[in-house]
Design a protein around this motif. Structure first.
Motif, PDB file in Angstrom:
ATOM      1  N   TYR A  89      48.679  43.530  41.919  1.00 22.00           N
ATOM      2  CA  TYR A  89      47.456  42.746  42.011  1.00 22.00           C
ATOM      3  C   TYR A  89      47.152  42.000  40.719  1.00 22.00           C
ATOM      4  CZ  TYR A  89      46.682  44.272  46.659  1.00 22.00           C
ATOM      5  OH  TYR A  89      46.843  44.461  48.006  1.00 22.00           O
ATOM      6  N   GLY A  90      47.679  42.475  39.617  1.00 19.87           N
ATOM      7  CA  GLY A  90      47.540  41.740  38.357  1.00 19.87           C
ATOM      8  C   GLY A  90      48.221  40.391  38.449  1.00 19.87           C
ATOM      9  N   VAL A  91      49.399  40.362  39.049  1.00 21.07           N
ATOM     10  CA  VAL A  91      50.129  39.108  39.258  1.00 21.07           C
ATOM     11  C   VAL A  91      49.299  38.187  40.144  1.00 21.07           C
ATOM     12  CG1 VAL A  91      52.186  38.106  40.344  1.00 21.07           C
ATOM     13  CG2 VAL A  91      52.401  40.123  38.884  1.00 21.07           C
ATOM     14  N   PHE A  92      48.736  38.742  41.193  1.00 22.88           N
ATOM     15  CA  PHE A  92      47.898  37.970  42.113  1.00 22.88           C
ATOM     16  C   PHE A  92      46.767  37.283  41.347  1.00 22.88           C
ATOM     17  CE2 PHE A  92      43.950  37.995  44.594  1.00 22.88           C
ATOM     18  CZ  PHE A  92      44.301  37.199  45.678  1.00 22.88           C
ATOM     19  N   TRP A  93      46.043  38.036  40.517  1.00 24.94           N
ATOM     20  CA  TRP A  93      44.900  37.459  39.814  1.00 24.94           C
ATOM     21  C   TRP A  93      45.323  36.503  38.713  1.00 24.94           C
ATOM     22  CZ3 TRP A  93      40.603  36.930  42.015  1.00 24.94           C
ATOM     23  CH2 TRP A  93      40.177  37.858  42.958  1.00 24.94           C
ATOM     24  N   ALA A  98      45.230  30.973  36.776  1.00 28.35           N
ATOM     25  CA  ALA A  98      45.978  29.788  36.354  1.00 28.35           C
ATOM     26  C   ALA A  98      45.591  28.596  37.219  1.00 28.35           C
ATOM     27  CB  ALA A  98      47.483  30.052  36.427  1.00 28.35           C
ATOM     28  N   ASP A  99      45.454  28.823  38.543  1.00 27.33           N
ATOM     29  CA  ASP A  99      45.021  27.754  39.445  1.00 27.33           C
ATOM     30  C   ASP A  99      43.613  27.287  39.087  1.00 27.33           C
ATOM     31  OD1 ASP A  99      47.425  28.020  40.765  1.00 27.33           O
ATOM     32  OD2 ASP A  99      46.580  29.128  42.478  1.00 27.33           O
ATOM     33  N   LEU A 100      42.731  28.234  38.797  1.00 22.33           N
ATOM     34  CA  LEU A 100      41.360  27.895  38.431  1.00 22.33           C
ATOM     35  C   LEU A 100      41.341  27.099  37.125  1.00 22.33           C
ATOM     36  CD1 LEU A 100      38.303  28.091  38.832  1.00 22.33           C
ATOM     37  CD2 LEU A 100      38.387  30.304  37.653  1.00 22.33           C
TER      38      LEU A 100
END
Length: 109
Positions: A89-93, A98-100
């Motif tokens: 989930y760290g990768v997910f966030w 990065a997108d934000l």
């Protein structure tokens, strides 16, 4: 009966605040007896033993009997399923942040 996944056992074991406190005391000690754990737990020796059984079943602690005493120490590999899950989930966030960041730079260069 279906066997619970390792992450389920770890999360279930650490969900109880008293059990988490017992686990934290074990982690801070190189090795600690049931008697020592009971003295600082604020619950009965029977309750401490039940918490230790859950921690042992989840693979978070190991026991070493010596005469009439049983000593417990933390099993570092026991947290591996939790660490693996959190890493996923760290990768997910990180990707979402990065997108934000890119979106915010587009909006306000």
């Amino acid at each position: 009966m279906i066997e619970a996944a390792p992450i389920d056992a770890v999360m279930r074991a650490l969900a109880d605040p008293t059990r988490r406190a017992v686990y934290e005391r074990i982690v801070r000690s190189e090795e600690i007896s049931v008697g020592e754990l009971t003295r600082g737990a604020g619950v009965s020796q029977g309750a401490v033993s039940q918490h230790l059984k859950s921690l042992r079943t989840a693979g978070l602690v190991v026991e070493r009997p010596e005469g009439r005493n049983v000593y417990y120490r933390a099993q570092p590999d026991g947290l591996t399923p939790l660490v693996d899950w959190m890493t996923h989930y760290g990768v997910f966030w990180r990707e979402r942040f990065a997108d934000l960041r890119a979106l915010l730079q587009e909006i306000d260069p």
